[in-house]
Design a protein around this motif. Structure first.
Motif, PDB file in Angstrom:
ATOM      1  N   ALA A 119       0.953  -1.140  -0.109  1.00 49.19           N
ATOM      2  CA  ALA A 119       0.120  -0.128   0.007  1.00 49.19           C
ATOM      3  C   ALA A 119       0.991   1.369   0.110  1.00 49.19           C
ATOM      4  CB  ALA A 119      -0.933   0.089   1.105  1.00 49.19           C
ATOM      5  N   TRP A 120       2.041   1.363   0.656  1.00 47.46           N
ATOM      6  CA  TRP A 120       2.923   2.533   0.857  1.00 47.46           C
ATOM      7  C   TRP A 120       3.632   2.540  -0.359  1.00 47.46           C
ATOM      8  CZ3 TRP A 120       8.086   3.252   0.079  1.00 47.46           C
ATOM      9  CH2 TRP A 120       8.452   4.406   0.193  1.00 47.46           C
ATOM     10  N   ILE A 121       4.224   1.462  -1.297  1.00 45.91           N
ATOM     11  CA  ILE A 121       4.648   1.628  -2.501  1.00 45.91           C
ATOM     12  C   ILE A 121       3.358   2.025  -3.451  1.00 45.91           C
ATOM     13  CG2 ILE A 121       5.465   0.427  -4.275  1.00 45.91           C
ATOM     14  CD1 ILE A 121       7.008  -1.266  -2.270  1.00 45.91           C
ATOM     15  N   ALA A 122       2.413   1.752  -3.541  1.00 40.27           N
ATOM     16  CA  ALA A 122       1.301   2.111  -4.377  1.00 40.27           C
ATOM     17  C   ALA A 122       0.835   3.463  -4.157  1.00 40.27           C
ATOM     18  CB  ALA A 122       0.085   1.265  -4.342  1.00 40.27           C
ATOM     19  N   PHE A 123       0.839   3.984  -2.837  1.00 39.37           N
ATOM     20  CA  PHE A 123       0.303   5.548  -2.751  1.00 39.37           C
ATOM     21  C   PHE A 123       1.690   6.259  -3.107  1.00 39.37           C
ATOM     22  CE2 PHE A 123      -2.575   3.970   0.526  1.00 39.37           C
ATOM     23  CZ  PHE A 123      -3.716   4.522   0.015  1.00 39.37           C
ATOM     24  N   THR A 124       2.967   5.935  -2.652  1.00 44.92           N
ATOM     25  CA  THR A 124       3.962   6.620  -3.025  1.00 44.92           C
ATOM     26  C   THR A 124       4.034   6.877  -4.583  1.00 44.92           C
ATOM     27  OG1 THR A 124       5.183   6.015  -1.096  1.00 44.92           O
ATOM     28  CG2 THR A 124       6.397   6.940  -2.917  1.00 44.92           C
ATOM     29  N   ASP A 125       3.872   5.533  -5.324  1.00 47.29           N
ATOM     30  CA  ASP A 125       3.966   5.654  -6.700  1.00 47.29           C
ATOM     31  C   ASP A 125       2.768   6.610  -7.208  1.00 47.29           C
ATOM     32  OD1 ASP A 125       3.157   3.623  -9.312  1.00 47.29           O
ATOM     33  OD2 ASP A 125       5.294   4.396  -9.285  1.00 47.29           O
ATOM     34  N   MET A 126       1.614   6.748  -6.872  1.00 45.13           N
ATOM     35  CA  MET A 126       0.741   7.245  -7.321  1.00 45.13           C
ATOM     36  C   MET A 126       0.952   8.986  -7.010  1.00 45.13           C
ATOM     37  SD  MET A 126      -3.367   7.345  -5.970  1.00 45.13           S
ATOM     38  CE  MET A 126      -2.705   7.712  -4.407  1.00 45.13           C
ATOM     39  N   LEU A 127       1.797   9.385  -6.161  1.00 49.72           N
ATOM     40  CA  LEU A 127       2.054  10.730  -5.608  1.00 49.72           C
ATOM     41  C   LEU A 127       3.524  11.068  -6.535  1.00 49.72           C
ATOM     42  CD1 LEU A 127       1.810  10.770  -1.836  1.00 49.72           C
ATOM     43  CD2 LEU A 127       0.286  11.899  -3.515  1.00 49.72           C
ATOM     44  N   VAL A 128       4.247  10.260  -6.942  1.00 50.63           N
ATOM     45  CA  VAL A 128       5.541  10.442  -7.446  1.00 50.63           C
ATOM     46  C   VAL A 128       5.295  10.424  -9.186  1.00 50.63           C
ATOM     47  CG1 VAL A 128       7.564   9.636  -8.253  1.00 50.63           C
ATOM     48  CG2 VAL A 128       6.938   9.575  -5.905  1.00 50.63           C
ATOM     49  N   ARG A 129       4.431   9.679  -9.520  1.00 47.57           N
ATOM     50  CA  ARG A 129       4.014   9.453 -10.993  1.00 47.57           C
ATOM     51  C   ARG A 129       2.927  10.147 -11.618  1.00 47.57           C
ATOM     52  NH1 ARG A 129       7.288   5.373 -13.475  1.00 47.57           N
ATOM     53  NH2 ARG A 129       5.657   4.983 -14.993  1.00 47.57           N
ATOM     54  N   PRO A 130       2.865  10.930 -12.509  1.00 48.02           N
ATOM     55  CA  PRO A 130       1.590  11.524 -12.940  1.00 48.02           C
ATOM     56  C   PRO A 130       0.517  10.560 -13.300  1.00 48.02           C
ATOM     57  CG  PRO A 130       3.352  11.750 -14.739  1.00 48.02           C
ATOM     58  CD  PRO A 130       3.798  11.227 -13.498  1.00 48.02           C
ATOM     59  N   ALA A 131      -0.594  11.138 -13.163  1.00 43.32           N
ATOM     60  CA  ALA A 131      -1.860  10.167 -13.384  1.00 43.32           C
ATOM     61  C   ALA A 131      -1.747   9.867 -15.005  1.00 43.32           C
ATOM     62  CB  ALA A 131      -2.981  10.898 -13.036  1.00 43.32           C
ATOM     63  N   THR A 132      -2.337   9.042 -15.666  1.00 48.99           N
ATOM     64  CA  THR A 132      -2.429   8.669 -16.907  1.00 48.99           C
ATOM     65  C   THR A 132      -3.735   9.230 -17.325  1.00 48.99           C
ATOM     66  OG1 THR A 132      -3.574   6.455 -16.520  1.00 48.99           O
ATOM     67  CG2 THR A 132      -1.442   6.629 -16.513  1.00 48.99           C
ATOM     68  N   ASP A 136      -8.515   8.785 -13.385  1.00 48.40           N
ATOM     69  CA  ASP A 136      -8.562  10.011 -12.102  1.00 48.40           C
ATOM     70  C   ASP A 136      -7.772   9.439 -11.028  1.00 48.40           C
ATOM     71  OD1 ASP A 136      -8.826  11.968 -10.569  1.00 48.40           O
ATOM     72  OD2 ASP A 136     -10.848  11.588 -10.259  1.00 48.40           O
ATOM     73  N   PRO A 137      -6.697  10.142 -10.606  1.00 50.87           N
ATOM     74  CA  PRO A 137      -5.852   9.712  -9.388  1.00 50.87           C
ATOM     75  C   PRO A 137      -6.707   9.599  -8.310  1.00 50.87           C
ATOM     76  CG  PRO A 137      -5.337  11.838 -10.114  1.00 50.87           C
ATOM     77  CD  PRO A 137      -6.311  11.482 -11.017  1.00 50.87           C
ATOM     78  N   GLY A 138      -8.025  10.073  -8.216  1.00 48.99           N
ATOM     79  CA  GLY A 138      -8.809   9.885  -7.000  1.00 48.99           C
ATOM     80  C   GLY A 138      -9.225   8.500  -7.087  1.00 48.99           C
ATOM     81  N   ASP A 139      -9.685   8.220  -8.175  1.00 48.34           N
ATOM     82  CA  ASP A 139     -10.377   6.768  -8.528  1.00 48.34           C
ATOM     83  C   ASP A 139      -9.181   5.637  -8.008  1.00 48.34           C
ATOM     84  OD1 ASP A 139     -12.326   7.747  -9.600  1.00 48.34           O
ATOM     85  OD2 ASP A 139     -11.966   7.194 -11.498  1.00 48.34           O
ATOM     86  N   ARG A 140      -7.791   5.874  -8.251  1.00 49.17           N
ATOM     87  CA  ARG A 140      -6.876   4.945  -7.640  1.00 49.17           C
ATOM     88  C   ARG A 140      -6.589   4.957  -6.297  1.00 49.17           C
ATOM     89  NH1 ARG A 140      -1.778   6.461 -11.013  1.00 49.17           N
ATOM     90  NH2 ARG A 140      -2.307   8.296 -10.926  1.00 49.17           N
ATOM     91  N   ARG A 141      -6.684   6.279  -5.770  1.00 47.48           N
ATOM     92  CA  ARG A 141      -6.705   6.431  -4.294  1.00 47.48           C
ATOM     93  C   ARG A 141      -7.638   5.634  -3.462  1.00 47.48           C
ATOM     94  NH1 ARG A 141      -6.438  12.059  -4.164  1.00 47.48           N
ATOM     95  NH2 ARG A 141      -4.102  11.708  -5.295  1.00 47.48           N
ATOM     96  N   ALA A 142      -9.204   5.828  -4.155  1.00 46.80           N
ATOM     97  CA  ALA A 142     -10.050   4.992  -3.368  1.00 46.80           C
ATOM     98  C   ALA A 142     -10.003   3.386  -3.507  1.00 46.80           C
ATOM     99  CB  ALA A 142     -11.471   5.305  -3.881  1.00 46.80           C
ATOM    100  N   TRP A 143      -9.545   3.068  -4.452  1.00 45.50           N
ATOM    101  CA  TRP A 143      -9.224   1.611  -4.327  1.00 45.50           C
ATOM    102  C   TRP A 143      -7.836   1.007  -3.643  1.00 45.50           C
ATOM    103  CZ3 TRP A 143     -12.214  -2.241  -6.121  1.00 45.50           C
ATOM    104  CH2 TRP A 143     -13.139  -1.916  -7.042  1.00 45.50           C
ATOM    105  N   LEU A 144      -6.820   1.930  -3.451  1.00 46.92           N
ATOM    106  CA  LEU A 144      -5.863   1.616  -2.601  1.00 46.92           C
ATOM    107  C   LEU A 144      -6.170   1.720  -1.309  1.00 46.92           C
ATOM    108  CD1 LEU A 144      -3.025   3.664  -4.645  1.00 46.92           C
ATOM    109  CD2 LEU A 144      -3.284   1.147  -4.493  1.00 46.92           C
ATOM    110  N   VAL A 145      -6.979   2.743  -0.847  1.00 41.62           N
ATOM    111  CA  VAL A 145      -7.560   2.837   0.656  1.00 41.62           C
ATOM    112  C   VAL A 145      -8.370   1.617   0.817  1.00 41.62           C
ATOM    113  CG1 VAL A 145      -8.973   4.038   2.035  1.00 41.62           C
ATOM    114  CG2 VAL A 145      -7.249   5.310   0.861  1.00 41.62           C
ATOM    115  N   ALA A 146      -9.291   1.369  -0.013  1.00 42.38           N
ATOM    116  CA  ALA A 146     -10.055   0.052   0.329  1.00 42.38           C
ATOM    117  C   ALA A 146      -9.085  -1.121   0.419  1.00 42.38           C
ATOM    118  CB  ALA A 146     -10.953   0.029  -0.767  1.00 42.38           C
ATOM    119  N   ALA A 147      -8.383  -1.269  -0.395  1.00 43.70           N
ATOM    120  CA  ALA A 147      -7.519  -2.582  -0.460  1.00 43.70           C
ATOM    121  C   ALA A 147      -6.528  -2.569   0.841  1.00 43.70           C
ATOM    122  CB  ALA A 147      -6.492  -2.524  -1.761  1.00 43.70           C
TER     123      ALA A 147
END
Length: 168
Positions: A125-138, A142-153
């Motif tokens: 989860a930390w790696i995924a969150f950090t990757d989401m912040l470091v790398r721009p959204a494709t 939407d980064p918000g969608d990815r964030r919600a999935w990561l929090v749920a996971a």
């Protein structure tokens, strides 16, 4: 440690044996019929291997822990390649080597307890969150969608590995 009766492993192992023998997947029991006081992720993962190899095969009980340790190391390699591409993967490989050879990792990977699953879930989860912040959204998400999935996971892994106490 190779003693299956040390480090409160007997109950975790008993839950997997109960599941392999057809017990309740919602509330497995130990060898004395006491209901589980621990979250079910570890027994859920170990039960199929226990069913195939038998209840006394130690690796069947340990495979979730070993797999979690290896998955954490592989995630470090991938993160190192993504975040430090000029290193040719060496940063991630060094981090993974330090991780997998540390005494704490070896101990947690060699006992049938949910701790290594929690470590792996937290690290991923930390790696995924950090990757989401470091790398721009494709452009596809939407980064918000990815964030919600990561929090749920993260909540699911934490809750199923160690219980509700890890959620706050």
């Amino acid at each position: 440690p190779d003693d299956g009766w040390a480090h409160t492993q007997p109950r975790t192992m008993a839950y997997a044996v109960d599941l392999a023998a057809g017990g309740s997947w919602v509330l497995p029991q130990d060898e004395e019929g006491r209901p589980s006081t621990k979250p079910p992720l570890h027994p859920w993962l170990a039960a199929p291997a226990v069913a195939v190899t038998g209840s006394h095969h130690r690796v069947a009980h340990l495979w979730p822990d070993l797999a979690a340790a290896i998955a954490t190391g592989l995630a470090m390699v991938v993160a190192g390649r993504r975040w430090w591409p000029r290193s040719g993967g060496q940063v991630g490989a060094v981090a993974a080597t330090i991780w997998i050879t540390s005494v704490s990792t070896m101990k947690l990977a060699a006992i049938a307890r949910p701790d290594m699953l929690l470590v792996a879930g937290t690290a991923l989860a930390w790696i995924a969150f950090t990757d989401m912040l470091v790398r721009p959204a494709t452009s596809t998400g939407d980064p918000g969608d990815r964030r919600a999935w990561l929090v749920a996971a993260g909540i699911a892994v934490g809750g199923l590995a160690k219980g509700p106490a890890v959620l706050p």
